[in-house]
Design a protein around this motif. Structure first.
Motif, PDB file in Angstrom:
ATOM      1  N   GLN A  57       0.843  -1.191   0.000  1.00 51.18           N
ATOM      2  CA  GLN A  57       0.000   0.000   0.000  1.00 51.18           C
ATOM      3  C   GLN A  57       0.885   1.250   0.000  1.00 51.18           C
ATOM      4  O   GLN A  57       2.026   1.202   0.431  1.00 51.18           O
ATOM      5  CB  GLN A  57      -0.905   0.003   1.228  1.00 51.18           C
ATOM      6  N   GLU A  58       0.363   2.366  -0.450  1.00 57.24           N
ATOM      7  CA  GLU A  58       1.084   3.642  -0.472  1.00 57.24           C
ATOM      8  C   GLU A  58       2.412   3.551  -1.226  1.00 57.24           C
ATOM      9  O   GLU A  58       3.379   4.198  -0.866  1.00 57.24           O
ATOM     10  CB  GLU A  58       1.310   4.192   0.956  1.00 57.24           C
ATOM     11  N   ARG A  59       2.449   2.721  -2.264  1.00 52.83           N
ATOM     12  CA  ARG A  59       3.612   2.600  -3.152  1.00 52.83           C
ATOM     13  C   ARG A  59       4.895   2.170  -2.450  1.00 52.83           C
ATOM     14  O   ARG A  59       5.959   2.731  -2.664  1.00 52.83           O
ATOM     15  CB  ARG A  59       3.823   3.881  -3.938  1.00 52.83           C
ATOM     16  N   CYS A  60       4.781   1.171  -1.588  1.00 61.03           N
ATOM     17  CA  CYS A  60       5.970   0.530  -1.021  1.00 61.03           C
ATOM     18  C   CYS A  60       5.964  -0.915  -1.508  1.00 61.03           C
ATOM     19  O   CYS A  60       5.041  -1.349  -2.180  1.00 61.03           O
ATOM     20  CB  CYS A  60       5.943   0.592   0.503  1.00 61.03           C
ATOM     21  N   VAL A  61       7.028  -1.640  -1.180  1.00 65.14           N
ATOM     22  CA  VAL A  61       7.111  -3.064  -1.505  1.00 65.14           C
ATOM     23  C   VAL A  61       7.046  -3.839  -0.196  1.00 65.14           C
ATOM     24  O   VAL A  61       7.784  -3.547   0.735  1.00 65.14           O
ATOM     25  CB  VAL A  61       8.439  -3.387  -2.247  1.00 65.14           C
ATOM     26  N   TYR A  62       6.112  -4.795  -0.140  1.00 63.72           N
ATOM     27  CA  TYR A  62       6.030  -5.669   1.018  1.00 63.72           C
ATOM     28  C   TYR A  62       7.076  -6.767   0.885  1.00 63.72           C
ATOM     29  O   TYR A  62       7.310  -7.296  -0.210  1.00 63.72           O
ATOM     30  CB  TYR A  62       4.656  -6.345   1.114  1.00 63.72           C
ATOM     31  N   LEU A  63       7.658  -7.138   1.998  1.00 65.14           N
ATOM     32  CA  LEU A  63       8.590  -8.249   2.085  1.00 65.14           C
ATOM     33  C   LEU A  63       8.059  -9.139   3.200  1.00 65.14           C
ATOM     34  O   LEU A  63       8.019  -8.735   4.365  1.00 65.14           O
ATOM     35  CB  LEU A  63       9.980  -7.714   2.405  1.00 65.14           C
TER      36      LEU A  63
END
Length: 165
Positions: A57-63
């Motif tokens: 969400q909010e233009r991040c990358v989940y890891l």
């Protein structure tokens, strides 16, 4: 008497239950020209050998550890057939997900599609958010944090249950 009572079976269950990760903190590794970043050392053991990167969400990358990724995907999938918003979210979420394994130096490759999505360059921030980590463009994270800090204590009343601090 064999010593196998309820207490013994509970202890045995705890031994076979994987530890839920608790990823905490803020780190500022650099991303190299090939799109690799060093995982924060404190995250490596908790994320495990195999992990999944996905659009966040909010233009991040989940890891995420694979077990957490599977849990989230299954939870969304349970509602997806009859819920248009859930179907659409699942399509975007899963189509942007990639299995990753750290190399011997503890680095992972952030695929170009995810770097583009989150606008990641060499200046990044990796934050622990409990059961997942998030990779942010450094300037975007700083702007997000500055915008949210003023309302942080106000949000607590809505998000946290009544509890003693």
């Amino acid at each position: 008497m064999t010593g196998e009572g309820p207490a013994d079976s509970t202890a045995e269950a705890r031994q076979h239950t994987p530890m839920i990760p608790l990823l905490l903190g803020t780190y500022t590794p650099k991303m190299d020209k090939k799109g690799r970043m060093a995982l924060p050392a404190k995250f490596r053991g908790q994320l495990g050998a195999g992990m999944v990167m996905a659009r966040g969400q909010e233009r991040c990358v989940y890891l995420l550890p694979q077990s957490e990724f599977r849990r989230i995907a299954m939870q969304i999938q349970r509602t997806s057939m009859g819920n248009k918003a859930a179907r659409e979210y699942l399509r975007v979420f899963l189509s942007g997900a990639v299995d990753q394994e750290p190399d011997k130096q503890g680095r992972v490759l952030v695929p170009q599609m995810l770097r583009d999505y989150a606008r990641l360059g060499d200046e990044i921030v990796v934050i622990g958010v409990g059961t997942r980590a998030e990779i942010w463009n450094k300037a975007a994270w700083e702007a997000y944090l500055a915008a949210k800090e003023d309302g942080y204590s106000d949000i607590a009343d809505d998000v946290l249950p009544a509890m003693e601090w």
